[in-house]
Design a protein around this motif. Structure first.
Motif, short mmCIF file in Angstrom:
data_model
loop_
_atom_site.label_atom_id
_atom_site.label_comp_id
_atom_site.label_asym_id
_atom_site.label_seq_id
_atom_site.Cartn_x
_atom_site.Cartn_y
_atom_site.Cartn_z
N SER A 225 16.74 -11.86 -19.01
CA SER A 225 17.44 -10.58 -18.90
C SER A 225 18.11 -10.16 -20.21
O SER A 225 18.27 -8.97 -20.47
N TRP A 226 18.47 -11.15 -21.06
CA TRP A 226 19.18 -10.77 -22.29
C TRP A 226 18.29 -9.96 -23.23
O TRP A 226 18.78 -9.22 -24.08
N ASN A 229 18.98 -6.43 -22.80
CA ASN A 229 20.38 -6.12 -23.09
C ASN A 229 21.31 -6.35 -21.90
O ASN A 229 22.28 -5.62 -21.70
N GLU A 230 21.00 -7.38 -21.10
CA GLU A 230 21.87 -7.77 -20.00
C GLU A 230 21.98 -9.29 -19.96
O GLU A 230 21.04 -9.99 -20.34
N SER A 231 23.12 -9.78 -19.48
CA SER A 231 23.31 -11.22 -19.29
C SER A 231 23.50 -11.47 -17.80
O SER A 231 24.40 -10.89 -17.19
N THR A 232 22.64 -12.32 -17.23
CA THR A 232 22.63 -12.55 -15.79
C THR A 232 22.96 -14.01 -15.49
O THR A 232 22.49 -14.92 -16.18
N THR A 267 25.77 -9.76 -13.24
CA THR A 267 25.17 -9.32 -14.50
C THR A 267 26.15 -8.44 -15.25
O THR A 267 26.89 -7.67 -14.64
N SER A 269 26.51 -5.89 -19.00
CA SER A 269 25.80 -5.22 -20.08
C SER A 269 26.11 -5.86 -21.42
O SER A 269 27.27 -6.20 -21.71
N ASN A 270 25.09 -6.01 -22.26
CA ASN A 270 25.30 -6.54 -23.62
C ASN A 270 25.56 -5.44 -24.63
O ASN A 270 25.80 -5.73 -25.81
N ALA A 276 30.75 -3.91 -19.10
CA ALA A 276 30.67 -5.37 -19.03
C ALA A 276 31.98 -5.97 -18.52
O ALA A 276 31.98 -6.87 -17.67
N SER A 279 32.25 -5.42 -14.87
CA SER A 279 31.26 -6.22 -14.15
C SER A 279 31.70 -7.67 -14.01
O SER A 279 31.31 -8.36 -13.06
#
Length: 303
Positions: A225-226, A229-232, A267, A269-270, A276, A279
């Motif tokens: 996912s990164w 541009n996301e970290s899960t 998750t 947002s990066n 972020a 979240s």
């Protein structure tokens, strides 16, 4: 190129015309690279006081006789020094490993000698030997990276936690302090951890948190996912989530009264810092506020 141009160049004695002529020669670029590399070599420590005392003691015993060197002897001395620099730098340059690093909030793509592709996540580092690549495809990793390996000989990724081995496939490796995860997206991946081998088919993961192997559900994702541009995270202690937020957004994180061992699933947002933060804080039931160049996560005692 005149034969004595190299010696005069090393001695900084070339005229402007001679220097211009020397720069046009085919060898000039190589000489420049060699001298640049040799400048990185460290000289041994030198104690000026001890050296001065030795000179004074020697002068008390005998007078020093100064002999003027013949110009040709001076040339030979410079040429010999140049030879030492060239041969020493040749071996120095050919033993260097390639080393690529990313900073906080930075990702980078690396193309390996066999056209395998590596995508480095933030705050990560890989190194490999280009000179030895045809004999062994070996990469050392600190941090996190996604690999798309070209088919060929055995390909290994060495980390402090364990070793990953494949022939040709796509997989992601994350090696942080206390956290080790390998996810296979295509093909078959072999993970060696504490002397035991585990084989991962596509869609499966191998996760170790604080030296404990954690069961991980299968995934249908085609890439981590990164890279979108996301970290899960799935049932991961909050401390690792906050560490990743700090890496992705390059902002110092501090906590007050927060249970960092509580498990987090979600998750963030990066790229969007405000989204972020919400979240992370909402599902964890914690608050946050900015204090200068850092963000403080805290527990609201008076909800």
């Amino acid at each position: 190129m005149q034969e004595n141009h190299l010696a005069k160049w090393l001695n900084n004695d070339l005229t402007e015309a001679e220097l211009a002529e020397f720069k046009k020669s085919a060898e000039y670029a190589s000489y420049e690279r060699i001298v640049a590399a040799s400048s990185q070599l460290q000289a041994p420590d030198f104690n000026a006081d001890e050296a001065l005392m030795a000179i004074k003691n020697q002068r008390t015993l005998q007078d020093t006789k100064v002999v003027q060197l013949h110009p040709f002897k001076k040339f030979l001395r410079i040429a010999a020094a140049a030879a030492v620099i060239m041969f020493g730098s040749y071996f120095y340059l050919n033993t260097l490993d390639e080393n690529i690093v990313t900073e906080y909030a930075e990702t980078k793509e690396v193309i390996l000698p066999d056209n395998s592709k590596v995508q480095l996540n933030a705050d990560s580092e890989i190194s490999f030997s280009e000179r030895k690549w045809s004999k062994e495809r070996n990469v050392e990793l600190k941090g996190e990276a996604f690999f798309k390996v070209a088919k060929g000989k055995r390909f290994t990724v060495a980390t402090e936690a364990g070793t990953v081995a494949v022939l040709g496939t796509q997989f992601n490796v994350e090696n942080r302090k206390g956290f080790f995860e390998v996810t296979c997206f295509e093909g078959l991946v072999s993970v060696l951890f504490n002397g035991k081998e585990t084989k991962l088919p596509a869609g499966s993961s191998f996760v170790v948190i604080d030296d404990t192997i954690i069961e991980s559900p299968e995934s249908k994702l085609l890439q981590p996912s990164w890279m979108n541009n996301e970290s899960t995270f799935k049932s991961v202690p909050l401390k690792y989530v906050l560490d990743e937020f700090q890496r992705q957004h390059n902002i110092t994180v501090e906590t007050q009264g927060v249970d960092l061992e509580q498990l987090f699933t979600g998750t963030f947002s990066n790229t969007d810092r405000k989204i972020a933060l919400k979240s992370i804080s909402a599902p964890s039931q914690i608050k946050f506020k900015f204090e200068g160049s850092k963000v403080l996560f805290y527990v609201d005692k008076n909800p």
